[in-house]
Scaffold this motif. Structure first.
Motif, PDB file in Angstrom:
ATOM      1  N   LEU A  20      20.642  42.221  56.631  1.00 39.06           N
ATOM      2  CA  LEU A  20      19.926  42.821  57.892  1.00 39.06           C
ATOM      3  C   LEU A  20      19.640  41.332  58.862  1.00 39.06           C
ATOM      4  O   LEU A  20      19.920  41.484  60.081  1.00 39.06           O
ATOM      5  N   VAL A  21      19.190  40.244  58.127  1.00 34.50           N
ATOM      6  CA  VAL A  21      19.001  39.187  58.975  1.00 34.50           C
ATOM      7  C   VAL A  21      20.214  38.417  59.646  1.00 34.50           C
ATOM      8  O   VAL A  21      20.244  38.031  60.736  1.00 34.50           O
ATOM      9  N   ARG A  22      21.280  38.538  58.708  1.00 38.80           N
ATOM     10  CA  ARG A  22      22.471  37.894  59.269  1.00 38.80           C
ATOM     11  C   ARG A  22      23.507  38.795  59.978  1.00 38.80           C
ATOM     12  O   ARG A  22      24.084  38.230  60.985  1.00 38.80           O
ATOM     13  N   LEU A  23      23.542  39.928  59.780  1.00 39.83           N
ATOM     14  CA  LEU A  23      24.486  40.845  60.280  1.00 39.83           C
ATOM     15  C   LEU A  23      23.833  42.141  61.065  1.00 39.83           C
ATOM     16  O   LEU A  23      24.869  42.918  61.333  1.00 39.83           O
ATOM     17  N   GLY A  24      22.680  42.411  60.742  1.00 42.11           N
ATOM     18  CA  GLY A  24      22.143  43.588  61.098  1.00 42.11           C
ATOM     19  C   GLY A  24      22.030  43.904  62.766  1.00 42.11           C
ATOM     20  O   GLY A  24      21.766  42.707  63.603  1.00 42.11           O
ATOM     21  N   SER A  25      21.925  44.956  63.222  1.00 43.72           N
ATOM     22  CA  SER A  25      21.708  45.213  64.671  1.00 43.72           C
ATOM     23  C   SER A  25      20.268  45.170  64.957  1.00 43.72           C
ATOM     24  O   SER A  25      19.392  44.844  64.147  1.00 43.72           O
ATOM     25  N   PRO A  26      19.913  44.644  66.455  1.00 43.19           N
ATOM     26  CA  PRO A  26      18.613  44.288  66.688  1.00 43.19           C
ATOM     27  C   PRO A  26      17.778  45.783  66.267  1.00 43.19           C
ATOM     28  O   PRO A  26      16.591  45.386  65.976  1.00 43.19           O
ATOM     29  N   GLU A  27      18.375  46.863  66.386  1.00 46.44           N
ATOM     30  CA  GLU A  27      17.652  48.191  66.026  1.00 46.44           C
ATOM     31  C   GLU A  27      17.169  47.816  64.538  1.00 46.44           C
ATOM     32  O   GLU A  27      16.033  48.145  64.000  1.00 46.44           O
ATOM     33  N   LEU A  28      18.407  47.457  63.800  1.00 45.59           N
ATOM     34  CA  LEU A  28      17.848  47.723  62.528  1.00 45.59           C
ATOM     35  C   LEU A  28      16.866  46.556  62.023  1.00 45.59           C
ATOM     36  O   LEU A  28      15.964  46.796  61.026  1.00 45.59           O
ATOM     37  N   PHE A  87      25.714  50.867  54.227  1.00 45.62           N
ATOM     38  CA  PHE A  87      24.659  50.968  55.020  1.00 45.62           C
ATOM     39  C   PHE A  87      23.466  50.684  54.419  1.00 45.62           C
ATOM     40  O   PHE A  87      23.236  50.264  53.420  1.00 45.62           O
ATOM     41  N   PHE A  88      22.322  50.740  55.149  1.00 45.00           N
ATOM     42  CA  PHE A  88      21.122  50.335  54.904  1.00 45.00           C
ATOM     43  C   PHE A  88      20.284  51.384  54.720  1.00 45.00           C
ATOM     44  O   PHE A  88      20.143  52.313  55.518  1.00 45.00           O
TER      45      PHE A  88
END
Lengths: 383, 270
Positions: free
Chosen positions: A97-105, A183-184
């Protein structure tokens, strides 16, 4: 070159050591019996600020980087390799999430991660194996409007009971070529369940076993990085945290073994003086010491390289060397500690038999030692 | 209640967990501390916690003072991470070898340099020296009253603390007027653990260092030469106690015991 930790890193180590010695150590015996993770472990880790150690400051974390996380894992593992592993798995669980997640995630999950409300894990391994995920993966995700429906079973997942969120990799296209997407997923989503628990030789206190996804409905926006990029996401998590995290667990086990052996050698009197005077014992203590120092150099450098943002492919062999060496060293050092303690070495009260059982657990986690060798060989060879 | 200006004195000492590695240099009669990490003197952690708690109740400011070598900056940074607002390191080769009075003189000069204080808190004694003298000596030099071995502490009003002090025979509850110096025991509180948030907060706070040149201190009264007490010898006490096992029937053992005690005639009826 500068081999010193900063004042802040020294304090961080000390803070982790205080949690390990004051909070965790008194519970290890109970964990060995119940094999359960203490309920207040993550609240305490959150209160100390550790749960969000890789989370950017704007989401409530401290963003101190991989080396800092590794130092915490090492200190916790010196007292409990099970909880050190649990913590590093939490870190690898939210790192994508930190490295590759969207701002929303990021906005959706990272504040909760930092606050200790979300405890994470990652799920790629299936019954067909973990090191060749693309060959045998059967978990699927099918698009349904704005959602995806995930079906499948992941196995050997650490924190499978404790974690309430995970990344999960699934096959999203079969033809003409298989495609994988990560997916998260969090436990508020229907169809995400904990499956069977494994009973293991070591890591008592760390839950490990199956995660089941049964018609699990996940919003499209919970895809990390994008469709078809699932293996990149998984390997970022494992390569930039998981393997190094297990190597740091190894460091903790080596240090614990050395400390136990030194204490025993100084106190145990044979032939009228402590066995520390015997050269056979001195040789073993010396070996444990250089195993620890060499392992630390490899692990800390790999963590430092990660923090320098070295690309995944270039970083991988250095992480593999660290993981391989620290694991082998942990097995060797804990075995030597058992030998130094003689009959007491296999008595539970003296802990070193636990260190040996735990060291063996590290070898297979996040890629076996043999897989690490293949990664290292690819530095020089094709294939 | 009005915010308090609180000073806490701390001493870096060899880690008590490593005390079995401490040795005495036979030539200099000093402790060989090489390779043994320094930590905040255990009772000084309680002193710091007491200061931080009082500050949390009614705001105020906690300033930590330490007379120590430059390497103690790390120890003082730790006090900032625990919640102190500022830390002052009094460090100068001319301070070296000072006894408790010479140390108290330097601390008093440091405290005067930084302002006025409502409350000064020290640990009751240090883990290594264990004299329990620096606190009271500092109070005398500053001209304020002191109470030692405080085991309970509560803010009563703007100018008073309710404290419980303990000695070998009794506990006394006292209403103590500020300004005041207290030394605290381990029963006074449970020091907080370091936290990552505290470590990050410490980034904004600095350790201030003063040398003898910065302080209102008479050079003749500090360091080894300014110390009225000098160490003549330091040695490890060898215990000569022995356990002797008396054997035989209960009657025989009783007679042997009375014999050892010099009571044979009376006890055995001989």
């Amino acid at each position: 070159m500068n081999f010193e930790f900063t004042a802040e890193q020294e304090l961080l180590k000390k803070a982790a050591r205080e949690v390990a010695e004051e909070v965790i150590a008194p519970r290890v015996e109970e964990m060995e019996k119940t094999k359960e993770l203490p309920e207040d472990f993550y609240p305490i880790m959150a209160e100390a600020g550790f749960t969000g150690i890789l989370v950017p400051e704007e989401y409530g974390g401290s963003n101190l980087g991989t080396l800092a996380a590794i130092l915490v894992v090492e200190e916790i593992s010196r007292v409990s390799a099970a909880l050190g592993t649990s913590f590093q798995v939490h870190c690898l669980g939210y790192l994508p999430l930190v490295r590759l997640g969207s701002p929303e995630l990021k906005a959706k999950y990272l504040p909760g991660v930092a606050a200790g409300q979300y405890i994470a894990t990652g799920a790629i391994t299936e019954a067909s194996g973990g090191s060749d995920p693309t060959g045998g993966m059967t978990t699927t995700a099918v698009r349904d409007g704005d959602d995806w429906i995930i079906n499948g079973r992941k196995c050997f997942i650490s924190n499978n009971k404790t974690a309430n969120c995970t990344w999960v990799t699934a096959v999203t296209k079969d033809q003409p070529k298989k495609e994988f997407t990560t997916f998260f997923v969090d436990k508020s989503m229907e169809g995400y369940k904990t499956g069977r628990m494994e009973s293991k030789a070591g890591f008592h206190g760390l839950d490990n076993g199956d995660l089941i996804f049964q018609n699990c409905r996940v919003p499209h926006s919970n895809i990390i990085l994008g469709e078809g990029k699932g293996i990149t996401v998984a390997m970022t998590s494992i390569g930039r945290m998981g393997r190094m995290g297990m190597a740091a667990v190894g460091l903790g086990v080596i240090k614990a073994s050395l400390d136990a052996a030194v204490k025993f050698a100084n106190e145990r009197v044979l032939y009228g003086k402590p066995i520390a005077h015997l050269q056979a014992v001195q040789f073993k203590i010396a070996e444990m010491t250089y195993l620890l120092e060499a392992s630390r150099l490899l692990v800390y450098r790999a963590a430092w390289m990660t923090d320098q943002n070295v690309p995944d492919k270039e970083l991988a062999p250095y992480v593999a060397m660290a993981k391989l060496y620290a694991t082998d060293a942990a097995i060797k050092a804990s075995d030597l500690a058992v030998e130094i303690l003689g009959g007491y070495g296999v008595v539970e009260e003296y802990h070193v038999e636990r260190y040996l059982r735990d060291a063996r657990m590290i070898w297979a986690a996040a890629g076996t030692g043999d897989i690490m060798k293949l990664t290292v060989a690819r530095m020089h060879l094709n294939g | 209640m009005r915010p308090l200006r609180i000073a806490v004195c701390v001493k870096p000492v060899p880690d008590p967990k490593e005390s079995n590695r401490l040795q005495i240099d036979p030539a200099t009669k000093t402790l060989v501390r090489k390779g043994i990490p320094l930590v905040i003197n255990p009772l000084d952690r309680h002193a710091l916690e007491a200061g931080i708690k009082l500050k949390e109740e009614a705001e105020g400011k906690v300033t930590v003072f330490s007379m120590a070598p430059p390497a103690a900056e790390q120890t003082l940074t730790e006090t900032l991470a625990m919640g102190a607002d500022e830390a002052v390191l009094l460090s100068d080769l001319r301070f070296a070898g000072g006894d408790t009075l010479a140390t108290a003189r330097v601390l008093a000069a440091g405290l005067k340099k930084m302002g006025e204080w409502d409350l000064i808190i020290c640990g009751a004694e240090s883990f290594d020296g264990g004299t329990a003298q620096v606190g009271p000596q500092l109070a005398v030099l500053l001209g304020i009253p002191w109470l030692t071995r405080v085991c309970q502490l509560k803010r009563e009003d703007d100018n008073h603390l309710l404290v419980t002090v303990e000695d070998e025979t009794e506990q006394r509850d006292l209403l103590a007027q500020l300004p005041l110096l207290i030394t605290v025991d381990s029963a006074v509180n449970q020091p907080r653990r370091l936290s990552l948030l505290g470590i990050l907060a410490a980034r904004k706070r600095k350790v201030i260092t003063f040398t003898a040149d910065d302080l209102p201190v008479d050079l003749a009264g500090i360091g080894l030469n300014g110390s009225p007490t000098q160490t003549r010898d330091l040695f490890t006490h060898e215990s000569t106690k022995k356990v002797e096992l008396l054997t035989g029937s209960p009657q025989q053992v009783a007679i042997q015991l009375l014999d050892k005690l010099g009571l044979t005639e009376k006890g055995a009826g001989q």
